[in-house]
Motif scaffolding. Structure first.
Motif, PDB file in Angstrom:
ATOM      1  N   ASP A   1       0.871  -1.179   0.000  1.00  0.00           N
ATOM      2  CA  ASP A   1       0.000   0.000   0.000  1.00  0.00           C
ATOM      3  C   ASP A   1       0.905   1.226   0.000  1.00  0.00           C
ATOM      4  N   ILE A   2       0.943   1.932  -1.114  1.00  0.00           N
ATOM      5  CA  ILE A   2       1.898   3.023  -1.279  1.00  0.00           C
ATOM      6  C   ILE A   2       1.688   4.139  -0.257  1.00  0.00           C
ATOM      7  N   GLU A   3       0.445   4.400   0.109  1.00  0.00           N
ATOM      8  CA  GLU A   3       0.177   5.453   1.093  1.00  0.00           C
ATOM      9  C   GLU A   3       0.684   5.055   2.483  1.00  0.00           C
ATOM     10  N   VAL A   4       0.477   3.800   2.843  1.00  0.00           N
ATOM     11  CA  VAL A   4       1.001   3.301   4.121  1.00  0.00           C
ATOM     12  C   VAL A   4       2.527   3.344   4.090  1.00  0.00           C
ATOM     13  N   ALA A   5       3.106   2.986   2.958  1.00  0.00           N
ATOM     14  CA  ALA A   5       4.568   3.012   2.819  1.00  0.00           C
ATOM     15  C   ALA A   5       5.101   4.432   3.000  1.00  0.00           C
ATOM     16  N   LYS A   6       4.413   5.412   2.433  1.00  0.00           N
ATOM     17  CA  LYS A   6       4.836   6.810   2.597  1.00  0.00           C
ATOM     18  C   LYS A   6       4.772   7.230   4.065  1.00  0.00           C
ATOM     19  N   ASP A   7       3.709   6.810   4.756  1.00  0.00           N
ATOM     20  CA  ASP A   7       3.585   7.122   6.186  1.00  0.00           C
ATOM     21  C   ASP A   7       4.720   6.472   6.982  1.00  0.00           C
ATOM     22  N   ILE A   8       5.037   5.239   6.630  1.00  0.00           N
ATOM     23  CA  ILE A   8       6.117   4.529   7.312  1.00  0.00           C
ATOM     24  C   ILE A   8       7.434   5.281   7.141  1.00  0.00           C
ATOM     25  N   VAL A   9       7.709   5.714   5.925  1.00  0.00           N
ATOM     26  CA  VAL A   9       8.967   6.428   5.661  1.00  0.00           C
ATOM     27  C   VAL A   9       9.008   7.746   6.416  1.00  0.00           C
ATOM     28  N   GLN A  10       7.871   8.406   6.524  1.00  0.00           N
ATOM     29  CA  GLN A  10       7.821   9.638   7.318  1.00  0.00           C
ATOM     30  C   GLN A  10       8.205   9.329   8.774  1.00  0.00           C
ATOM     31  N   GLU A  11       7.684   8.225   9.281  1.00  0.00           N
ATOM     32  CA  GLU A  11       8.027   7.808  10.645  1.00  0.00           C
ATOM     33  C   GLU A  11       9.511   7.449  10.759  1.00  0.00           C
ATOM     34  N   VAL A  12      10.062   6.851   9.713  1.00  0.00           N
ATOM     35  CA  VAL A  12      11.478   6.481   9.708  1.00  0.00           C
ATOM     36  C   VAL A  12      12.343   7.724   9.859  1.00  0.00           C
ATOM     37  N   PHE A  13      12.052   8.755   9.073  1.00  0.00           N
ATOM     38  CA  PHE A  13      12.857   9.972   9.147  1.00  0.00           C
ATOM     39  C   PHE A  13      12.647  10.716  10.464  1.00  0.00           C
ATOM     40  N   THR A  14      11.441  10.641  11.009  1.00  0.00           N
ATOM     41  CA  THR A  14      11.193  11.239  12.321  1.00  0.00           C
ATOM     42  C   THR A  14      12.012  10.510  13.387  1.00  0.00           C
ATOM     43  N   ALA A  15      12.016   9.188  13.317  1.00  0.00           N
ATOM     44  CA  ALA A  15      12.802   8.388  14.271  1.00  0.00           C
ATOM     45  C   ALA A  15      14.288   8.692  14.125  1.00  0.00           C
ATOM     46  N   PHE A  16      14.746   8.823  12.889  1.00  0.00           N
ATOM     47  CA  PHE A  16      16.157   9.137  12.655  1.00  0.00           C
ATOM     48  C   PHE A  16      16.509  10.485  13.271  1.00  0.00           C
ATOM     49  N   TRP A  17      15.655  11.476  13.050  1.00  0.00           N
ATOM     50  CA  TRP A  17      15.902  12.819  13.587  1.00  0.00           C
ATOM     51  C   TRP A  17      15.979  12.776  15.114  1.00  0.00           C
ATOM     52  N   LYS A  18      15.028  12.076  15.730  1.00  0.00           N
ATOM     53  CA  LYS A  18      15.023  11.976  17.193  1.00  0.00           C
ATOM     54  C   LYS A  18      16.227  11.192  17.695  1.00  0.00           C
ATOM     55  N   HIS A  19      16.596  10.144  16.990  1.00  0.00           N
ATOM     56  CA  HIS A  19      17.705   9.283  17.406  1.00  0.00           C
ATOM     57  C   HIS A  19      19.045  10.021  17.357  1.00  0.00           C
ATOM     58  N   THR A  20      19.188  10.945  16.426  1.00  0.00           N
ATOM     59  CA  THR A  20      20.463  11.647  16.282  1.00  0.00           C
ATOM     60  C   THR A  20      20.519  12.951  17.068  1.00  0.00           C
ATOM     61  N   GLU A  21      19.442  13.314  17.721  1.00  0.00           N
ATOM     62  CA  GLU A  21      19.417  14.563  18.469  1.00  0.00           C
ATOM     63  C   GLU A  21      20.447  14.546  19.597  1.00  0.00           C
ATOM     64  N   GLY A  22      21.318  15.534  19.598  1.00  0.00           N
ATOM     65  CA  GLY A  22      22.341  15.637  20.627  1.00  0.00           C
ATOM     66  C   GLY A  22      23.457  14.623  20.497  1.00  0.00           C
ATOM     67  N   GLN A  23      23.532  13.920  19.375  1.00  0.00           N
ATOM     68  CA  GLN A  23      24.557  12.893  19.168  1.00  0.00           C
ATOM     69  C   GLN A  23      25.304  13.158  17.875  1.00  0.00           C
ATOM     70  N   GLU A  24      26.352  12.396  17.712  1.00  0.00           N
ATOM     71  CA  GLU A  24      27.040  12.381  16.424  1.00  0.00           C
ATOM     72  C   GLU A  24      26.119  11.675  15.434  1.00  0.00           C
ATOM     73  N   PHE A  25      26.382  11.860  14.160  1.00  0.00           N
ATOM     74  CA  PHE A  25      25.588  11.191  13.148  1.00  0.00           C
ATOM     75  C   PHE A  25      25.788   9.689  13.247  1.00  0.00           C
ATOM     76  N   ILE A  26      24.796   8.954  12.829  1.00  0.00           N
ATOM     77  CA  ILE A  26      24.888   7.499  12.814  1.00  0.00           C
ATOM     78  C   ILE A  26      25.894   7.093  11.748  1.00  0.00           C
ATOM     79  N   GLY A  27      26.773   6.144  12.084  1.00  0.00           N
ATOM     80  CA  GLY A  27      27.839   5.729  11.180  1.00  0.00           C
ATOM     81  C   GLY A  27      27.343   5.317   9.803  1.00  0.00           C
ATOM     82  N   ASN A  28      26.410   4.396   9.733  1.00  0.00           N
ATOM     83  CA  ASN A  28      25.879   3.968   8.451  1.00  0.00           C
ATOM     84  C   ASN A  28      24.399   4.323   8.415  1.00  0.00           C
ATOM     85  N   ALA A  29      24.118   5.563   8.094  1.00  0.00           N
ATOM     86  CA  ALA A  29      22.751   6.074   8.113  1.00  0.00           C
ATOM     87  C   ALA A  29      21.858   5.312   7.145  1.00  0.00           C
ATOM     88  N   LYS A  30      22.385   4.955   5.998  1.00  0.00           N
ATOM     89  CA  LYS A  30      21.595   4.245   4.988  1.00  0.00           C
ATOM     90  C   LYS A  30      21.094   2.921   5.546  1.00  0.00           C
TER      91      LYS A  30
END
Length: 183
Positions: free
Chosen positions: A33-62
Motif C-alpha cells: 500500500d503506497i500510502e502506508v509506505a509513505k507514512d512509514i517512511v515519514q516515521e522512519v525519518f522522524t525516528a532518525f531525527w530523534k535518534h540523532t538529536e544531541g549525538q554524532e551522526f549514525i555511522g551507516n545512516a543508509k
C-alpha cells in the motif's frame, strides 16, 4: 545557529533527498500500500531525527534507515493483518518501473541497487565517445581480445587499449562513491 545544528540539518536533508523514494518502494514491498509506505517512511525519518538529536551522526545512516523502514513495515503488517491479503489493492497501481524494482522477493534492496547501477552505467556509457563505447562493449560484452577488436575495427591495438583505459578510468571515477559504500 551553530555549525553542528546546521551540519545535522544539512545531513538530514541530503539523506531525505537521496533515500526517500527508495525507502517508500522498499516499505511498499512489505505492506503493498503506497500510502502506508509513505507514512512509514515519514516515521522512519522522524525516528532518525530523534535518534540523532544531541549525538554524532549514525555511522551507516543508509543501513539504519532501511532497517527501521523494514521494522516499521513489519509492525504495520502485524498491526493490520488485512495488508497481507490486498493483492488487488493500491499496489496494483504501481507503474511498471516500480514493480521491476521490487521484483527481488528475497532482498528488495538488491533490486534497487541493481536498478541504480544500471542507470549509472548507462549514463557513463552515454558520456563516452562512440568508438570508445564500441571497443568497450566488444571487450567486456563479447569477450574479444584487444587484437581481435583492433582487426575488426581497423585500428591499432594501442588505440584499443587507449579506448578501454579511457572507459575504465571514467567508470572508476563515477562509481568510486558507490564502491566505497558497498565495500
Amino acid at each position: 545557529m551553530n555549525n553542528t545544528a546546521y551540519s545535522r540539518i544539512d545531513f538530514f536533508e541530503q539523506l531525505y533527498t537521496r533515500y526517500h523514494g527508495r525507502l517508500v518502494l522498499y516499505a511498499n514491498k512489505y505492506v503493498h500500500d503506497i500510502e502506508v509506505a509513505k507514512d512509514i517512511v515519514q516515521e522512519v525519518f522522524t525516528a532518525f531525527w530523534k535518534h540523532t538529536e544531541g549525538q554524532e551522526f549514525i555511522g551507516n545512516a543508509k543501513a539504519y534507515l532501511f532497517q527501521v523502514a523494514r521494522n516499521k513495515a513489519l509492525n504495520a503488517i502485524r498491526d493490520n493483518k488485512k495488508l497481507l491479503h490486498e493483492a488487488d489493492g493500491p499496489s496494483a497501481v504501481l507503474n511498471e518501473a516500480e514493480q521491476s524494482v521490487l521484483s527481488n522477493e528475497v532482498n528488495p534492496f538488491v533490486s534497487l541497487l541493481e536498478l541504480e547501477l544500471e542507470e549509472q552505467f548507462e549514463q557513463v556509457m552515454n558520456r563516452l565517445p562512440q568508438g570508445c563505447v564500441e571497443v568497450f562493449k566488444m571487450s567486456r560484452n563479447d569477450g574479444l581480445k584487444n587484437k581481435e577488436i583492433a582487426e575488426k575495427m581497423g585500428i591499432s591495438v594501442k588505440m584499443v587499449e587507449k579506448h578501454i583505459t579511457k572507459a575504465l578510468r571514467l567508470f572508476r571515477k563515477e562509481f568510486a562513491e558507490l564502491l566505497s559504500i558497498l565495500f
